[in-house]
Motif scaffolding. Structure first.
Motif, short mmCIF file in Angstrom:
data_model
loop_
_atom_site.label_atom_id
_atom_site.label_comp_id
_atom_site.label_asym_id
_atom_site.label_seq_id
_atom_site.Cartn_x
_atom_site.Cartn_y
_atom_site.Cartn_z
N ALA A 91 4.39 13.91 5.79
CA ALA A 91 5.54 12.98 6.36
C ALA A 91 6.47 12.46 5.36
CB ALA A 91 4.59 11.56 6.82
N MET A 92 6.05 12.26 4.07
CA MET A 92 7.07 11.91 3.03
C MET A 92 8.15 13.04 2.81
SD MET A 92 5.02 9.90 0.14
CE MET A 92 3.37 10.61 0.17
N LEU A 93 7.90 14.21 3.00
CA LEU A 93 8.72 15.28 2.71
C LEU A 93 9.50 15.40 4.00
CD1 LEU A 93 6.25 17.79 0.78
CD2 LEU A 93 8.30 16.64 0.01
N GLN A 94 9.04 14.90 5.13
CA GLN A 94 10.01 14.74 6.28
C GLN A 94 11.12 13.70 6.04
OE1 GLN A 94 9.31 17.15 8.85
NE2 GLN A 94 7.80 17.61 7.34
N CYS A 95 10.90 12.73 5.26
CA CYS A 95 11.79 11.77 5.06
C CYS A 95 12.71 11.84 4.08
CB CYS A 95 10.84 10.36 4.45
SG CYS A 95 9.74 9.81 6.11
N ALA A 96 12.27 12.74 2.97
CA ALA A 96 13.31 13.00 1.69
C ALA A 96 13.00 13.95 0.86
CB ALA A 96 13.46 11.46 0.80
N TYR A 97 13.65 14.24 -0.01
CA TYR A 97 13.44 15.29 -0.95
C TYR A 97 13.35 14.57 -2.33
CZ TYR A 97 15.52 18.38 2.39
OH TYR A 97 15.29 19.29 3.71
N PRO A 98 12.03 14.40 -2.70
CA PRO A 98 11.69 13.86 -4.16
C PRO A 98 11.94 14.70 -5.13
CG PRO A 98 9.72 13.59 -2.61
CD PRO A 98 10.88 14.83 -1.94
N GLY A 99 12.22 13.90 -6.34
CA GLY A 99 12.61 14.80 -7.68
C GLY A 99 11.39 15.42 -8.00
N GLN A 100 10.22 14.87 -8.14
CA GLN A 100 9.00 15.28 -8.56
C GLN A 100 7.94 14.94 -7.59
OE1 GLN A 100 5.57 14.77 -12.33
NE2 GLN A 100 7.64 13.79 -12.35
N PHE A 101 7.12 15.54 -6.90
CA PHE A 101 6.28 15.37 -5.79
C PHE A 101 4.73 15.76 -6.09
CE2 PHE A 101 4.29 15.30 -1.76
CZ PHE A 101 4.54 14.27 -1.24
N HIS A 102 3.80 14.82 -6.63
CA HIS A 102 2.53 15.13 -7.02
C HIS A 102 1.47 14.63 -6.04
CE1 HIS A 102 -0.56 14.47 -10.64
NE2 HIS A 102 -0.93 15.35 -9.55
N CYS A 103 0.83 15.77 -5.44
CA CYS A 103 -0.36 15.38 -4.59
C CYS A 103 -1.81 15.76 -5.31
CB CYS A 103 -0.19 16.53 -3.50
SG CYS A 103 1.25 16.61 -2.43
N ASN A 104 -2.42 14.56 -5.41
CA ASN A 104 -3.80 14.62 -6.14
C ASN A 104 -4.97 14.43 -4.95
OD1 ASN A 104 -5.11 14.70 -8.75
ND2 ASN A 104 -5.91 12.48 -7.76
N GLU A 105 -6.03 15.19 -5.31
CA GLU A 105 -7.03 15.14 -4.45
C GLU A 105 -8.42 15.50 -5.37
OE1 GLU A 105 -10.06 14.27 -2.30
OE2 GLU A 105 -7.97 13.83 -1.48
N TYR A 106 -9.23 14.74 -5.65
CA TYR A 106 -10.07 14.94 -6.52
C TYR A 106 -11.28 15.87 -5.92
CZ TYR A 106 -14.13 13.51 -9.71
OH TYR A 106 -15.01 13.56 -10.77
N ASP A 107 -11.56 15.86 -4.76
CA ASP A 107 -12.80 16.58 -4.23
C ASP A 107 -12.17 17.92 -4.05
OD1 ASP A 107 -15.32 16.41 -2.52
OD2 ASP A 107 -14.03 17.76 -1.19
N ASP A 108 -13.29 18.87 -4.56
CA ASP A 108 -12.76 20.48 -4.63
C ASP A 108 -12.38 20.99 -3.14
OD1 ASP A 108 -12.38 22.90 -6.15
OD2 ASP A 108 -14.06 23.47 -4.78
N LEU A 109 -13.28 20.49 -2.08
CA LEU A 109 -13.02 21.08 -0.72
C LEU A 109 -11.96 20.40 -0.33
CD1 LEU A 109 -14.14 23.01 1.53
CD2 LEU A 109 -15.56 21.04 2.35
N ARG A 110 -11.59 19.23 -0.22
CA ARG A 110 -10.40 18.67 0.48
C ARG A 110 -9.32 19.19 -0.44
NH1 ARG A 110 -11.17 14.27 3.62
NH2 ARG A 110 -9.43 13.33 2.51
N SER A 111 -9.26 19.46 -1.70
CA SER A 111 -8.07 19.87 -2.32
C SER A 111 -7.58 21.26 -1.83
CB SER A 111 -8.61 19.97 -3.79
OG SER A 111 -7.61 20.54 -4.58
N ARG A 112 -8.72 22.12 -1.52
CA ARG A 112 -8.10 23.46 -1.09
C ARG A 112 -7.78 23.16 0.77
NH1 ARG A 112 -13.29 24.99 -2.85
NH2 ARG A 112 -14.38 24.98 -1.11
N TRP A 113 -8.09 22.09 0.97
CA TRP A 113 -7.61 21.64 2.51
C TRP A 113 -6.12 21.38 2.42
CZ3 TRP A 113 -10.26 17.51 5.89
CH2 TRP A 113 -9.55 17.55 7.18
N LEU A 114 -6.10 20.70 1.18
CA LEU A 114 -4.62 19.96 1.02
C LEU A 114 -3.58 21.15 0.67
CD1 LEU A 114 -2.72 17.76 0.45
CD2 LEU A 114 -3.72 17.78 -2.04
N LYS A 115 -3.98 21.95 -0.15
CA LYS A 115 -3.06 23.13 -0.54
C LYS A 115 -2.90 24.09 0.80
CE LYS A 115 -4.73 23.86 -5.47
NZ LYS A 115 -5.57 24.88 -6.15
N GLN A 116 -3.76 24.36 1.64
CA GLN A 116 -3.32 25.00 2.87
C GLN A 116 -2.42 24.34 3.72
OE1 GLN A 116 -6.39 25.89 6.36
NE2 GLN A 116 -6.55 27.68 5.11
#
Length: 301
Positions: A178-203
């Protein structure tokens, strides 16, 4: 630890149309029956009675008569992820036409301090879920299914082009998208501590963000309670969608023992949420978080 200095309130969104927020009584009455039936040969979700009994006791006390309406929605999966967020990187005029024919309308229809033209989200008055799109490598999805309230912290953050942004608890990725629909950030960092959810995030990111923009997105698996020390005051804005009790999922848990354990762990969540918000605020000038589904914004400096 430096704590937030001020709290800014997000103006309330436009009031929903009459009948838009509450589940029709007839649909609610059919909910339990539908859950027990089979559709297309697949068994429907079954309510975990241990969890429902716990909710009845807790929320009847906390919410009073309002709990009846809340319970109707929790026990009716067709009311979940009812909103459709369009992907500007894979636009389809036919899709918008189809949504109009099916009775969908823009979720936000009034003047708001921040509402980018390319952020398009649709809802309708009657309960139901639009068909989900499957992940296909190399092909972008046209839309993302979510609850419209999930966009409130995104609107509160008011991300602008060129700003450095951190999504501290990013999975499954809806608010990042949703944030990337709103604007083009300079640096965009997505963090997720849980391993399974992190893979879900990447997909999710691969399904919605095109090249070369996707190369500018960093995905990490850091403990959000340490990120303030690792990256102090590095970002312009931070979004903290802190882990919640996830009531609707555990209500349909098939593992009674696991569900019972989860109910006990819920008591620890407020402390974890506060720690994540505090450390998130240390990394930025401005932060937005969700507490119990309500957006709260804090100034970091």
């Amino acid at each position: 630890m430096r704590l937030p200095r001020a709290v800014a309130r997000l103006p309330p969104p436009p009031l929903p149309r009459p009948g838009a927020a509450l589940l029709p009584r007839r649909a609610a009455a059919r909910a339990s029956e539908q859950l027990e039936n089979k559709t297309k040969g697949k068994p429907q979700k079954q309510i975990c009675q241990v969890v429902l009994d716990h909710f009845e006791k807790q929320y009847t006390t906390e919410l009073g008569h309002t709990w009846t309406s809340v319970r109707d929605v929790l026990t009716y999966p067709l009311c979940w992820q009812y909103a459709i967020l369009l992907n500007k990187f894979s636009q389809s005029s036919e899709l918008e036409t189809t949504l109009g024919v099916k009775g969908y309308h823009p979720a936000f229809q009034g003047p708001l301090p921040y509402l980018p033209a390319l952020l398009k989200c649709y809802i309708r008055r009657t309960p139901g879920r639009f068909p989900a799109q499957k992940h296909q490598a190399g092909k972008l999805k046209e839309y993302y299914l979510l609850n419209a309230a999930s966009l409130l912290p995104v609107l509160a953050l008011e991300v602008k082009d060129g700003e450095d942004v951190l999504d501290l608890c990013a999975a499954p990725g809806g608010k990042s998208i949703a944030m990337l629909q709103c604007a083009y950030p300079g640096q965009f960092h997505c963090n997720e501590y849980d391993d399974l959810r992190s893979r879900w995030l990447k997909q999710t990111i691969e399904s919605f963000i095109p090249y070369p923009l996707i190369n500018l997105i960093t995905v990490s698996k850091l403990d959000g309670r340490q990120i303030g020390d690792l990256k102090p005051e590095l970002y312009d804005k931070v979004l903290v969608d802190a882990p919640c009790s996830n009531d609707r999922s555990w209500l349909f848990s098939s593992d009674v023992q696991q569900a019972t354990l989860r109910l006990m762990q819920r008591k620890e969540l407020p402390s974890l949420q506060f720690q994540l918000l505090s450390h998130g605020a240390e990394t930025a000038d401005y932060a937005a978080t969700l507490y119990g589904g309500l957006p709260v914004c804090t100034h970091g400096k």
